[in-house]
Scaffold this motif. Structure first.
Motif, PDB file in Angstrom:
ATOM      1  N   ARG A 323       0.833  -1.202   0.000  1.00 51.92           N
ATOM      2  CA  ARG A 323       0.000   0.000   0.000  1.00 51.92           C
ATOM      3  C   ARG A 323       0.869   1.254   0.000  1.00 51.92           C
ATOM      4  O   ARG A 323       0.615   2.208  -0.746  1.00 51.92           O
ATOM      5  CB  ARG A 323      -0.913   0.002   1.228  1.00 51.92           C
ATOM      6  CG  ARG A 323      -1.746   1.275   1.366  1.00 51.92           C
ATOM      7  CD  ARG A 323      -2.518   1.281   2.666  1.00 51.92           C
ATOM      8  NE  ARG A 323      -3.189   2.553   2.870  1.00 51.92           N
ATOM      9  CZ  ARG A 323      -3.873   2.864   3.950  1.00 51.92           C
ATOM     10  NH1 ARG A 323      -3.982   1.985   4.939  1.00 51.92           N
ATOM     11  NH2 ARG A 323      -4.460   4.044   4.060  1.00 51.92           N
ATOM     12  N   GLU A 324       1.896   1.267   0.840  1.00 58.32           N
ATOM     13  CA  GLU A 324       2.793   2.422   0.906  1.00 58.32           C
ATOM     14  C   GLU A 324       3.450   2.673  -0.434  1.00 58.32           C
ATOM     15  O   GLU A 324       3.571   3.817  -0.884  1.00 58.32           O
ATOM     16  CB  GLU A 324       3.849   2.181   1.988  1.00 58.32           C
ATOM     17  CG  GLU A 324       4.799   3.344   2.202  1.00 58.32           C
ATOM     18  CD  GLU A 324       5.834   3.057   3.271  1.00 58.32           C
ATOM     19  OE1 GLU A 324       6.684   3.938   3.509  1.00 58.32           O
ATOM     20  OE2 GLU A 324       5.795   1.953   3.866  1.00 58.32           O
ATOM     21  N   GLU A 327       0.865   4.154  -2.860  1.00 65.76           N
ATOM     22  CA  GLU A 327       0.478   5.518  -2.520  1.00 65.76           C
ATOM     23  C   GLU A 327       1.601   6.529  -2.755  1.00 65.76           C
ATOM     24  O   GLU A 327       1.344   7.681  -3.098  1.00 65.76           O
ATOM     25  CB  GLU A 327       0.018   5.586  -1.061  1.00 65.76           C
ATOM     26  CG  GLU A 327      -1.309   4.879  -0.809  1.00 65.76           C
ATOM     27  CD  GLU A 327      -1.737   4.951   0.644  1.00 65.76           C
ATOM     28  OE1 GLU A 327      -0.858   5.224   1.495  1.00 65.76           O
ATOM     29  OE2 GLU A 327      -2.923   4.730   0.921  1.00 65.76           O
ATOM     30  N   HIS A 329       3.797   6.438  -5.066  1.00 64.81           N
ATOM     31  CA  HIS A 329       4.150   6.530  -6.487  1.00 64.81           C
ATOM     32  C   HIS A 329       5.652   6.408  -6.690  1.00 64.81           C
ATOM     33  O   HIS A 329       6.238   7.116  -7.508  1.00 64.81           O
ATOM     34  CB  HIS A 329       3.692   7.869  -7.077  1.00 64.81           C
ATOM     35  CG  HIS A 329       2.224   8.013  -7.164  1.00 64.81           C
ATOM     36  ND1 HIS A 329       1.592   8.456  -8.308  1.00 64.81           N
ATOM     37  CD2 HIS A 329       1.237   7.779  -6.276  1.00 64.81           C
ATOM     38  CE1 HIS A 329       0.292   8.509  -8.107  1.00 64.81           C
ATOM     39  NE2 HIS A 329       0.057   8.094  -6.874  1.00 64.81           N
ATOM     40  N   ASN A 340      -2.168   5.125 -10.020  1.00 65.08           N
ATOM     41  CA  ASN A 340      -2.865   6.296  -9.505  1.00 65.08           C
ATOM     42  C   ASN A 340      -3.846   5.826  -8.457  1.00 65.08           C
ATOM     43  O   ASN A 340      -4.786   5.094  -8.767  1.00 65.08           O
ATOM     44  CB  ASN A 340      -3.602   7.022 -10.642  1.00 65.08           C
ATOM     45  CG  ASN A 340      -4.130   8.375 -10.192  1.00 65.08           C
ATOM     46  OD1 ASN A 340      -4.468   8.563  -9.027  1.00 65.08           O
ATOM     47  ND2 ASN A 340      -4.197   9.315 -11.121  1.00 65.08           N
ATOM     48  N   THR A 341      -3.638   6.212  -7.209  1.00 65.54           N
ATOM     49  CA  THR A 341      -4.470   5.708  -6.122  1.00 65.54           C
ATOM     50  C   THR A 341      -5.486   6.718  -5.633  1.00 65.54           C
ATOM     51  O   THR A 341      -6.070   6.552  -4.578  1.00 65.54           O
ATOM     52  CB  THR A 341      -3.585   5.293  -4.937  1.00 65.54           C
ATOM     53  OG1 THR A 341      -2.810   6.412  -4.523  1.00 65.54           O
ATOM     54  CG2 THR A 341      -2.666   4.158  -5.324  1.00 65.54           C
ATOM     55  N   LYS A 342      -5.716   7.798  -6.373  1.00 67.56           N
ATOM     56  CA  LYS A 342      -6.722   8.778  -5.971  1.00 67.56           C
ATOM     57  C   LYS A 342      -8.111   8.185  -6.165  1.00 67.56           C
ATOM     58  O   LYS A 342      -8.503   7.837  -7.277  1.00 67.56           O
ATOM     59  CB  LYS A 342      -6.574  10.059  -6.796  1.00 67.56           C
ATOM     60  CG  LYS A 342      -5.255  10.792  -6.550  1.00 67.56           C
ATOM     61  CD  LYS A 342      -5.174  12.048  -7.396  1.00 67.56           C
ATOM     62  CE  LYS A 342      -3.858  12.781  -7.155  1.00 67.56           C
ATOM     63  NZ  LYS A 342      -3.744  13.990  -7.999  1.00 67.56           N
ATOM     64  N   LYS A 343      -8.872   8.094  -5.083  1.00 61.08           N
ATOM     65  CA  LYS A 343     -10.158   7.422  -5.138  1.00 61.08           C
ATOM     66  C   LYS A 343     -11.144   8.107  -6.072  1.00 61.08           C
ATOM     67  O   LYS A 343     -12.012   7.466  -6.646  1.00 61.08           O
ATOM     68  CB  LYS A 343     -10.753   7.336  -3.735  1.00 61.08           C
ATOM     69  CG  LYS A 343      -9.977   6.432  -2.786  1.00 61.08           C
ATOM     70  CD  LYS A 343     -10.681   6.325  -1.463  1.00 61.08           C
ATOM     71  CE  LYS A 343      -9.918   5.378  -0.530  1.00 61.08           C
ATOM     72  NZ  LYS A 343     -10.586   5.246   0.778  1.00 61.08           N
ATOM     73  N   GLY A 350      -7.373   3.892  -8.010  1.00 63.10           N
ATOM     74  CA  GLY A 350      -7.596   4.035  -6.595  1.00 63.10           C
ATOM     75  C   GLY A 350      -8.339   2.877  -5.973  1.00 63.10           C
ATOM     76  O   GLY A 350      -8.281   2.657  -4.756  1.00 63.10           O
ATOM     77  N   CYS A 353      -6.260  -0.708  -3.921  1.00 64.16           N
ATOM     78  CA  CYS A 353      -5.999  -0.976  -2.497  1.00 64.16           C
ATOM     79  C   CYS A 353      -7.227  -1.590  -1.829  1.00 64.16           C
ATOM     80  O   CYS A 353      -7.105  -2.470  -0.978  1.00 64.16           O
ATOM     81  CB  CYS A 353      -5.591   0.302  -1.782  1.00 64.16           C
ATOM     82  SG  CYS A 353      -3.939   0.894  -2.245  1.00 64.16           S
TER      83      CYS A 353
END
Length: 359
Positions: A323-324, A327, A329, A340-343, A350, A353
């Protein structure tokens, strides 16, 4: 001059469609199955299918973006070799019949090209020295994972894994053995292997075998496994060394611009691959690469594919560091896999995760 002109080749042993500078391979069903098998083993904390490991490590060369310092050198992994124990007959003739090492054609061609030494570049960027060939070498490391048989009490597992890495920066081969039991025998076996194995295009027979043997370094100053046994008061399974071998390989690939990368730290997070830059990063890279190869998949199909790689709760280090890594990148600046982890970004990933159960 663009990197695509200087480096038109793409990482082997894969096929490619189009001219995407991210090197997205067009995998066969069998190759995709190998990557899936490795991903599942990492998510479950189980031992990966051995024959799939070299292909997965080769895939780590793919989908790497360029940066201000230019392309990172690649590594090539040969299929795993079985190292037989040294035995002699009554005439002192060596008995083992070693299989011939047959490198990919592209690798043999790359070995003929001039390697631009990193140590002369200053900041690790492209060299200002005149190029002898229009296409400089891309592969710094030629890697061979070995399997040895061990006879040890209190364990039914018999396989120990080591790795030989030829470094073109220094024209030398370093053999890494992280297991503390019976190292002397394995060192003797690996020396006889490299002394006799045929490897056209890598070891030329005409007068260079002796020189090659003089360029072998035996790195066995690894004590973490022994310390673990002292703490646990029980043997560490020999085949656990596959994680150490994969970690050493990833350490080299992550630090391919480091002149002295062969000096691998003797640390627990390297022996087991727990550091976020090792197996967690490898996991994220392979998973994103698989999704990049299927751009036509719907979001629902992507989620179904990712769902099979949910990381077990007992693997807290894998969950946290994967996860780290996603996030951040890759905030260290040595690779970007388009994660790209932006929900709230429908075009990003996103949702990964959440599907992986690592929120």
């Amino acid at each position: 001059m663009s990197s695509s002109y200087l480096f038109p080749i793409k990482p082997v042993p894969f096929l490619y469609l189009g001219d995407d500078d991210r090197n997205i391979p067009d995998l066969s069903d069998e190759e995709l199955g190998d990557l899936v098998a490795v991903l599942k083993s990492l998510a479950r904390g189980s031992y990966p299918r051995l024959e799939a490991v070299p292909l997965a490590l080769n895939a780590y060369n793919c989908n790497q973006r360029t940066d201000s310092d230019g392309e990172r050198p690649w590594a090539y992994f040969y299929p795993i070799t079985i190292i037989p124990p040294v035995r002699f007959n009554k005439k002192d003739d060596l008995i083992p019949n070693y299989p011939e090492i047959q490198l990919d054609f592209e690798i043999r061609q790359d070995l003929k090209r001039r390697w631009q030494p990193i140590r002369y570049r200053g900041d690790g960027g492209p060299s200002n020295q005149p190029m002898e060939f229009s296409l400089p070498a891309r592969y710094r490391f030629i890697c061979f994972i070995h399997k040895h048989r061990i006879h040890r009490k209190n364990t039914s597992q018999k396989g120990v894994h080591t790795i030989s890495i030829w470094d073109r920066e220094w024209d030398e081969l370093t053999w890494h053995d992280t297991y503390h039991v019976d190292r002397i025998s394995r060192r003797k076996d690996i020396r006889e292997f490299w002394k006799h194995v045929k490897a056209p295009g890598f070891i030329d027979e005409e007068g260079s075998r002796e020189h090659f043997m003089s360029r072998i370094r035996y790195r066995t100053v690894y004590h973490i496994c022994e310390h673990m046994e002292e703490t646990l008061r029980s043997p560490v399974p020999p085949r656990h060394t596959i994680y150490a071998v994969m970690s050493i390989a990833l350490f080299h690939m992550n630090n391919a611009r480091d002149q002295q990368v062969s000096i691998v730290p003797d640390r627990l997070e390297l022996f087991g691959g727990q550091h976020k830059g090792l197996l967690p990063r490898f996991f994220a890279h392979l998973l994103c690469l698989c999704l990049d190869m299927r751009p036509g998949w719907s979001r629902a199909r992507q989620k179904r594919f990712v769902l099979q790689f949910r990381i077990l709760e007992r693997l807290q280090w894998m969950r946290l560091r994967t996860r780290e890594y996603l996030e951040l990148h890759d905030s260290d600046g040595d690779g970007d896999y388009g994660v790209n982890t932006k929900k709230n970004d429908d075009g990003g990933r996103g949702w990964m995760c959440e599907v992986l159960n690592i929120l």
